[in-house]
Motif scaffolding. Structure first.
Motif, PDB file in Angstrom:
ATOM      1  N   ALA A 141      16.982 -17.030  98.031  1.00  0.00           N
ATOM      2  CA  ALA A 141      17.297 -17.451  99.394  1.00  0.00           C
ATOM      3  C   ALA A 141      18.770 -17.241  99.728  1.00  0.00           C
ATOM      4  CB  ALA A 141      16.935 -18.921  99.580  1.00  0.00           C
ATOM      5  N   GLY A 142      19.607 -17.210  98.722  1.00  0.00           N
ATOM      6  CA  GLY A 142      21.035 -17.064  98.973  1.00  0.00           C
ATOM      7  C   GLY A 142      21.540 -15.643  98.913  1.00  0.00           C
ATOM      8  N   MET A 143      20.668 -14.677  98.691  1.00  0.00           N
ATOM      9  CA  MET A 143      21.134 -13.296  98.541  1.00  0.00           C
ATOM     10  C   MET A 143      21.752 -12.749  99.829  1.00  0.00           C
ATOM     11  SD  MET A 143      20.856 -12.558  95.397  1.00  0.00           S
ATOM     12  CE  MET A 143      21.110 -10.783  95.348  1.00  0.00           C
ATOM     13  N   GLY A 144      21.238 -13.192 100.972  1.00  0.00           N
ATOM     14  CA  GLY A 144      21.836 -12.737 102.226  1.00  0.00           C
ATOM     15  C   GLY A 144      23.262 -13.220 102.368  1.00  0.00           C
ATOM     16  N   ALA A 145      23.478 -14.501 102.066  1.00  0.00           N
ATOM     17  CA  ALA A 145      24.833 -15.040 102.116  1.00  0.00           C
ATOM     18  C   ALA A 145      25.702 -14.417 101.030  1.00  0.00           C
ATOM     19  CB  ALA A 145      24.801 -16.561 101.965  1.00  0.00           C
ATOM     20  N   ALA A 146      25.075 -14.060  99.898  1.00  0.00           N
ATOM     21  CA  ALA A 146      25.836 -13.446  98.812  1.00  0.00           C
ATOM     22  C   ALA A 146      26.430 -12.107  99.238  1.00  0.00           C
ATOM     23  CB  ALA A 146      24.950 -13.267  97.588  1.00  0.00           C
ATOM     24  N   ALA A 147      25.730 -11.381 100.124  1.00  0.00           N
ATOM     25  CA  ALA A 147      26.249 -10.092 100.576  1.00  0.00           C
ATOM     26  C   ALA A 147      27.548 -10.271 101.344  1.00  0.00           C
ATOM     27  CB  ALA A 147      25.206  -9.394 101.447  1.00  0.00           C
ATOM     28  N   SER A 148      27.589 -11.274 102.217  1.00  0.00           N
ATOM     29  CA  SER A 148      28.823 -11.562 102.950  1.00  0.00           C
ATOM     30  C   SER A 148      29.922 -12.010 101.997  1.00  0.00           C
ATOM     31  CB  SER A 148      28.555 -12.635 104.005  1.00  0.00           C
ATOM     32  OG  SER A 148      29.747 -13.037 104.643  1.00  0.00           O
ATOM     33  N   LEU A 149      29.558 -12.836 101.038  1.00  0.00           N
ATOM     34  CA  LEU A 149      30.524 -13.320 100.057  1.00  0.00           C
ATOM     35  C   LEU A 149      31.061 -12.168  99.207  1.00  0.00           C
ATOM     36  CD1 LEU A 149      31.952 -15.642  98.606  1.00  0.00           C
ATOM     37  CD2 LEU A 149      29.863 -16.010  97.290  1.00  0.00           C
ATOM     38  N   ALA A 150      30.173 -11.233  98.849  1.00  0.00           N
ATOM     39  CA  ALA A 150      30.587 -10.112  97.994  1.00  0.00           C
ATOM     40  C   ALA A 150      31.642  -9.259  98.667  1.00  0.00           C
ATOM     41  CB  ALA A 150      29.365  -9.267  97.635  1.00  0.00           C
ATOM     42  N   ARG A 151      31.519  -9.066  99.966  1.00  0.00           N
ATOM     43  CA  ARG A 151      32.516  -8.245 100.664  1.00  0.00           C
ATOM     44  C   ARG A 151      33.900  -8.887 100.568  1.00  0.00           C
ATOM     45  NH1 ARG A 151      27.906  -7.294 103.861  1.00  0.00           N
ATOM     46  NH2 ARG A 151      28.307  -9.043 105.279  1.00  0.00           N
ATOM     47  N   THR A 195      21.778 -15.144  87.289  1.00  0.00           N
ATOM     48  CA  THR A 195      22.533 -14.936  88.528  1.00  0.00           C
ATOM     49  C   THR A 195      23.382 -13.680  88.442  1.00  0.00           C
ATOM     50  OG1 THR A 195      22.590 -17.328  88.912  1.00  0.00           O
ATOM     51  CG2 THR A 195      24.181 -15.993  90.128  1.00  0.00           C
ATOM     52  N   VAL A 196      24.063 -13.493  87.330  1.00  0.00           N
ATOM     53  CA  VAL A 196      24.880 -12.291  87.158  1.00  0.00           C
ATOM     54  C   VAL A 196      24.002 -11.045  87.243  1.00  0.00           C
ATOM     55  CG1 VAL A 196      26.324 -11.004  85.539  1.00  0.00           C
ATOM     56  CG2 VAL A 196      26.659 -13.470  85.827  1.00  0.00           C
ATOM     57  N   GLU A 197      22.858 -11.079  86.568  1.00  0.00           N
ATOM     58  CA  GLU A 197      21.980  -9.909  86.561  1.00  0.00           C
ATOM     59  C   GLU A 197      21.378  -9.649  87.944  1.00  0.00           C
ATOM     60  OE1 GLU A 197      21.712  -7.695  84.115  1.00  0.00           O
ATOM     61  OE2 GLU A 197      23.305  -8.928  83.275  1.00  0.00           O
ATOM     62  N   ALA A 198      21.052 -10.715  88.671  1.00  0.00           N
ATOM     63  CA  ALA A 198      20.512 -10.546  90.021  1.00  0.00           C
ATOM     64  C   ALA A 198      21.527  -9.872  90.921  1.00  0.00           C
ATOM     65  CB  ALA A 198      20.101 -11.907  90.596  1.00  0.00           C
ATOM     66  N   MET A 199      22.799 -10.251  90.787  1.00  0.00           N
ATOM     67  CA  MET A 199      23.833  -9.610  91.597  1.00  0.00           C
ATOM     68  C   MET A 199      24.026  -8.146  91.178  1.00  0.00           C
ATOM     69  SD  MET A 199      24.657 -12.026  93.633  1.00  0.00           S
ATOM     70  CE  MET A 199      23.589 -13.471  93.493  1.00  0.00           C
ATOM     71  N   ALA A 200      24.108  -7.921  89.879  1.00  0.00           N
ATOM     72  CA  ALA A 200      24.380  -6.568  89.391  1.00  0.00           C
ATOM     73  C   ALA A 200      23.262  -5.590  89.720  1.00  0.00           C
ATOM     74  CB  ALA A 200      24.624  -6.603  87.883  1.00  0.00           C
ATOM     75  N   SER A 201      22.017  -6.075  89.829  1.00  0.00           N
ATOM     76  CA  SER A 201      20.873  -5.203  90.103  1.00  0.00           C
ATOM     77  C   SER A 201      20.482  -5.194  91.572  1.00  0.00           C
ATOM     78  CB  SER A 201      19.674  -5.639  89.253  1.00  0.00           C
ATOM     79  OG  SER A 201      19.318  -6.990  89.550  1.00  0.00           O
ATOM     80  N   SER A 202      21.299  -5.784  92.434  1.00  0.00           N
ATOM     81  CA  SER A 202      20.987  -5.854  93.859  1.00  0.00           C
ATOM     82  C   SER A 202      21.018  -4.464  94.490  1.00  0.00           C
ATOM     83  CB  SER A 202      21.989  -6.770  94.566  1.00  0.00           C
ATOM     84  OG  SER A 202      21.835  -6.696  95.969  1.00  0.00           O
ATOM     85  N   ALA A 203      20.164  -4.302  95.492  1.00  0.00           N
ATOM     86  CA  ALA A 203      20.167  -3.054  96.256  1.00  0.00           C
ATOM     87  C   ALA A 203      21.365  -2.968  97.186  1.00  0.00           C
ATOM     88  CB  ALA A 203      18.862  -2.935  97.052  1.00  0.00           C
ATOM     89  N   ASP A 204      21.993  -4.088  97.461  1.00  0.00           N
ATOM     90  CA  ASP A 204      23.179  -4.097  98.305  1.00  0.00           C
ATOM     91  C   ASP A 204      24.374  -3.641  97.465  1.00  0.00           C
ATOM     92  OD1 ASP A 204      25.723  -5.431  99.359  1.00  0.00           O
ATOM     93  OD2 ASP A 204      24.350  -5.793 101.029  1.00  0.00           O
ATOM     94  N   ALA A 205      25.045  -2.601  97.920  1.00  0.00           N
ATOM     95  CA  ALA A 205      26.133  -2.016  97.128  1.00  0.00           C
ATOM     96  C   ALA A 205      27.263  -3.000  96.870  1.00  0.00           C
ATOM     97  CB  ALA A 205      26.669  -0.771  97.834  1.00  0.00           C
ATOM     98  N   ASP A 206      27.602  -3.803  97.865  1.00  0.00           N
ATOM     99  CA  ASP A 206      28.688  -4.769  97.691  1.00  0.00           C
ATOM    100  C   ASP A 206      28.312  -5.824  96.656  1.00  0.00           C
ATOM    101  OD1 ASP A 206      30.587  -3.724  99.544  1.00  0.00           O
ATOM    102  OD2 ASP A 206      29.351  -4.508 101.181  1.00  0.00           O
ATOM    103  N   VAL A 207      27.091  -6.323  96.751  1.00  0.00           N
ATOM    104  CA  VAL A 207      26.637  -7.331  95.796  1.00  0.00           C
ATOM    105  C   VAL A 207      26.586  -6.737  94.395  1.00  0.00           C
ATOM    106  CG1 VAL A 207      24.727  -8.847  95.145  1.00  0.00           C
ATOM    107  CG2 VAL A 207      25.352  -8.603  97.553  1.00  0.00           C
ATOM    108  N   ALA A 208      26.086  -5.508  94.279  1.00  0.00           N
ATOM    109  CA  ALA A 208      25.996  -4.878  92.962  1.00  0.00           C
ATOM    110  C   ALA A 208      27.376  -4.663  92.346  1.00  0.00           C
ATOM    111  CB  ALA A 208      25.260  -3.545  93.083  1.00  0.00           C
ATOM    112  N   ALA A 209      28.353  -4.298  93.178  1.00  0.00           N
ATOM    113  CA  ALA A 209      29.718  -4.113  92.663  1.00  0.00           C
ATOM    114  C   ALA A 209      30.290  -5.431  92.165  1.00  0.00           C
ATOM    115  CB  ALA A 209      30.599  -3.524  93.756  1.00  0.00           C
ATOM    116  N   MET A 210      30.040  -6.483  92.911  1.00  0.00           N
ATOM    117  CA  MET A 210      30.501  -7.799  92.476  1.00  0.00           C
ATOM    118  C   MET A 210      29.817  -8.193  91.172  1.00  0.00           C
ATOM    119  SD  MET A 210      30.410 -11.405  94.621  1.00  0.00           S
ATOM    120  CE  MET A 210      28.602 -11.523  94.645  1.00  0.00           C
ATOM    121  N   GLY A 211      28.496  -7.946  91.091  1.00  0.00           N
ATOM    122  CA  GLY A 211      27.766  -8.285  89.875  1.00  0.00           C
ATOM    123  C   GLY A 211      28.228  -7.488  88.678  1.00  0.00           C
TER     124      GLY A 211
END
Length: 855
Positions: free
Chosen positions: A187-197, A354-370
């Motif tokens: 549920a927080g992945m959308g907010a995580a994208a904004s946070l990752a930027r 959580t780390v793996e979810a970020m690193a494997s995200s389809a969102d490039a910003d989230v994946a870079a953060m992960g």
């Protein structure tokens, strides 16, 4: 991830035991009962209150309270129901796990009558600790037991019911809340994208060589604070998607709203100061750590006591990332739960997920953060440390010794979330305006608490802020998670053993005169009882004196290695207020004592041997302190023992704002007095109140705390010794009576018939301390010692130790009605064993006329 059964449970601790300090009426027994198995033997102490007590802890038997609703309804209807629903695969009908949970459900259905029992022996490494934690509450109902205990106990009972620690159970090592946690993360992945930027932009800036700013670091502190709103134990079961709509929309919107308008929801905000602390150089005591190989490694460790998984954990990891890339820390230790608890509380597995979810995200910003987070784990910049201590209800001032020792090595400990905050407060109903520094004074390291309010308690919240919050959210402002606090205690005062010398005295203890007058408050003969505010200020003052002594000990130890800047005289031949050659460390010591006394908030007047006039430190303080910051400073260059001496007085209202008058009161008007002795060890001797004994404490270099020496026995001067201590080279200048006494003592032609020995260090504290230990007497026959800075405090300690002090007249210094005219007045001193001082006075004239010597 190791299986639960393979995890070693650390020792745990019980609430601190308060013991009354010894009085001169009798020495305490040195035999104490052994601590229960698995419990700490050295509780670090509790909050700083005038009498050492704390408010009653919150229980759940008050209808209409959040605690009552939690235990009587929410635990069963919301949380236990989720466990049944989400774990059908391991809770099949007829299994032991299903039957055990049904039994727990029945207990909660009758919470008003069902009683607390022990956690069953389920193979968990923490069972012995839980046996002790349950002991005080056996036979109480779920509603009568402390609320925090009941909640932690509930979650531990769930694990016992399903067989979490039993290798033969289908639920062995199974997280019963895993489904909710995963939903919260998704549920927080959308907010995580904004946070990752934001996080990536900050990382790129810092990696390009630009320094992080306090405002940037503060932003990530706010991210972690408002992420605490995402608590799955009180949020809907869909992970923050209540009311339908796009998955995770509510979580993202709530976080964005909090971050953008968070200022108006903060009831206490030390985030800017915390950011500046994180960016500052590491204090020397944290910069060098002893490693197993015996070498020194330089590191700046920051610990984060993690709260929830899901999006809150994402926010916490974003903060941990910012601390590393921003140069605020060389290592971040993420302290997580050793087993599932409180639905969403994070474990090692949750952090890795959580780390793996970020690193494997389809969102490039989230994946870079992960990917960056993965590297932090791989490099050791992040360390995941689980511990059972975070899964238990004892207050944080009673953390297990190994855990407290680990935290003490941190430059800052960031404590996240409401349950952890409740443990900081002992889950007690403090007056909201009680300073956060007082409640958390015994935390083992600098502390930052980040919390959104989800329980009906708090501290350090100004009354106007609380009133405003209640008007905005009447009824639930303390439980809705709407409001937050960022509270910093950059230097917890600690020193529980020192504080106890004042807090454990009876309410009607007599001060400044002897022979208490119940309920009395007046000045003059007979003594008086202090007000609660005065007692609290007195406690803070003696703690500040202890911490100043500790800091000075560090300066003295390192001085030989810094001889060009630390040793020798002040440039230009400067002299202090009484004309003595001023050494560099005299000035340093004076500033150390002044800064600690100013920071404690209880001292109005500080009068020092090094300054002409008393300094006003805190206009609202009720205490005056007279101090010789560094006695024997001419001995420093050759490493002979030195010390500090201090007397503590009450600010007398009738003396007004006359600082000199406040600091020239009679010796018997002292509330407390003592000295620090810097030698092979640093010892601190204190006496508090008219009936308080002289208590010797020794500095534990590992913890920085002064601990009671001599198995708790008070310091007592023998009634007769066989040593005299003064400068024999001045023999020809002494009056006839003193020459006769010394001649007789040398020959054994005195009252004892024994030959006396001479021992003289030329450091008053050193000679005095030896005399209190072994007997005899020490002093100076000429009017050389400062009455207020040296003589009066030592006379107070001598009285408490059963010794005698005189200026060479027949009058006891503690009984004299003649006070000093000036702050720097000088006088002779003869102090030591009662029989020796009494015999000395029979020789008549023993006071030398004033004379100045070159050395």
């Amino acid at each position: 991830l190791a299986s639960p059964a393979g995890t070693t449970a650390p020792a745990s601790s019980s609430s601190p035991r308060r013991a009354r300090p010894p009085t001169r009426r009798g020495a305490p027994s040195s035999s104490r009962p052994a601590p229960p198995r698995g419990m700490s033997s050295t509780p670090s102490g509790g909050p700083r209150t005038w009498d050492g007590s704390t408010p009653p802890v919150i229980t759940s038997d008050e209808p209409g309270s959040w605690a009552h609703d939690t235990v009587s309804r929410r635990l069963r209807e919301d949380i236990l129901a989720r466990v049944f629903r989400d774990n059908a695969d391991v809770l099949a009908s007829g299994t032991n796990a299903e039957a055990n949970l049904r039994a727990l459900d029945a207990e909660l259905a009758a919470a008003a009558t069902s009683v607390i029992t022990r956690v069953p022996p389920d193979g968990g490494p923490d069972v012995d600790t839980w046996t002790q934690l349950c002991e005080p509450h056996l036979g109480k109902t779920w509603l009568e037991a402390p609320w925090l205990f009941a909640e932690f106990y509930f979650y531990r009972r769930i694990l016992a019911a399903i067989g979490y620690f039993d290798p033969a159970s289908p639920a062995f090592g199974h997280d019963p809340f895993a489904r909710d946690k995963r939903a919260g993360l998704d549920a927080g992945m959308g907010a995580a994208a904004s946070l990752a930027r934001r996080a990536n932009a900050f990382a790129e800036k810092c990696q390009s060589g630009s320094a992080a700013t306090a405002e940037e670091v503060r932003l990530f502190l706010m991210v972690a604070l408002w992420g605490n709103r995402m608590d799955l134990s009180i949020w809907p079961e869909d992970g923050g998607n209540e009311g339908g709509g796009v998955k995770g929309e509510r979580a993202a919107n709530a976080f964005a709203d909090a971050l953008s308008s968070g200022e108006k929801y903060l009831l206490a905000d030390d985030s800017q100061a915390a950011a500046c602390l994180l960016l500052s150089p590491t204090p020397v005591e944290h910069r060098e750590r002893q490693t197993a190989g015996g070498t020194k490694s330089k590191a700046k460790d920051v610990s984060v006591v993690v709260d929830n998984a899901g999006f809150e954990l994402t926010c916490d990891l974003a903060l941990a990332d910012a601390l590393i890339v921003g140069g605020c820390a060389s290592r971040v230790t993420l302290r997580v739960k050793a087993h599932p608890t409180f639905v969403s509380d994070a474990t090692v597995a949750d952090a890795i997920d959580t780390v793996e979810a970020m690193a494997s995200s389809a969102d490039a910003d989230v994946a870079a953060m992960g990917a960056r987070w993965r590297q932090h784990l791989a490099s050791g910049a992040w360390v995941l440390v689980p511990d059972f201590a975070w899964c238990q209800p004892q207050p944080f001032w009673s953390l297990p010794d190994p855990v407290a020792a680990e935290l003490a090595r941190s430059a800052l400990v960031i404590v996240k979330g409401d349950a952890n905050y409740r443990r900081l407060l002992g889950d007690a109903r403090w007056d909201l305006a009680t300073p956060f520094e007082d409640v958390t004074c015994c935390f083992p390291a600098p502390l930052l608490a980040l919390r959104t309010l989800k329980a009906e308690l708090g501290c350090g919240i100004p009354r106007l802020k609380a009133k405003d919050a209640e008007e905005k959210r009447p009824g639930d402002w303390m439980t809705s998670g709407t409001f937050g606090c960022a509270q910093l205690n950059a230097a917890p005062a600690g020193q529980h053993a020192v504080a106890s010398l004042a807090t454990a005295l009876p309410r009607d203890a007599s001060f400044a005169g002897g022979g208490g007058r119940e309920g009395g408050k007046g000045e003059g003969e007979g003594g008086f009882a202090l007000t609660e505010r005065e007692r609290l200020d007195l406690t803070k003052t003696i703690v500040a004196l202890a911490n100043a002594s500790r800091e000075l000990a560090r300066e003295l130890r390192s001085a030989p290695a810094r001889s060009s800047v630390a040793l020798g005289s002040v440039a230009g031949g400067a002299r202090n207020a009484t004309g003595d050659d001023q050494r560099k460390l005299d000035v340093v010591a004076d500033e150390i004592f002044a800064s600690h006394l100013a920071a404690c908030g209880g001292v109005r007047w500080y009068s020092s041997e090094e300054t002409d006039e008393p300094r006003e430190l805190e206009p609202g303080g009720t205490i005056a302190v007279c101090c010789d910051p560094l006695d024997g400073s001419r001995n420093i260059d050759c490493n002979i023992p030195v010390g500090s001496i201090f007397g503590v007085y009450r600010v007398v209202p009738t003396l007004g704002t006359n600082g000199v008058a406040q600091c020239t009161q009679l010796a018997r008007s002292q509330l407390a007095a003592g000295y620090a002795h810097h030698s092979g060890a640093t010892t601190l001797v204190l006496a508090v109140g008219d009936e308080g004994s002289a208590v010797e404490l020794v500095l534990d270099d590992d913890t920085g705390a002064f601990v009671v020496a001599n198995d708790g026995a008070p310091l007592r001067c023998p009634p007769r010794g066989q040593i005299y201590s003064l400068n024999d080279a001045r023999f020809d200048d002494w009056p006839e009576g003193l020459r006769r006494y010394v001649t007789d003592a040398r020959r054994g032609e005195n009252q004892t018939g024994k030959q006396y020995s001479a021992r003289y260090v030329c450091s008053l504290v050193g000679d005095f301390h030896r005399t209190m230990k072994y007997g005899g007497w020490c002093g100076n026959p000429r009017p050389h010692l400062r009455r207020q800075f040296e003589v009066a405090p030592l006379a107070f300690v001598a009285r408490a130790a059963g010794a005698a002090a005189t200026d060479g007249s027949d009058e006891d210094l503690m009984a004299t009605e003649t006070g000093p005219i000036t702050a720097h007045e000088r006088t002779p001193l003869f102090v030591g064993s009662v029989d020796d001082v009494r015999e000395l006075l029979t020789y008549g004239d023993i006071r030398q006329v004033a004379k100045t010597y070159a050395l």
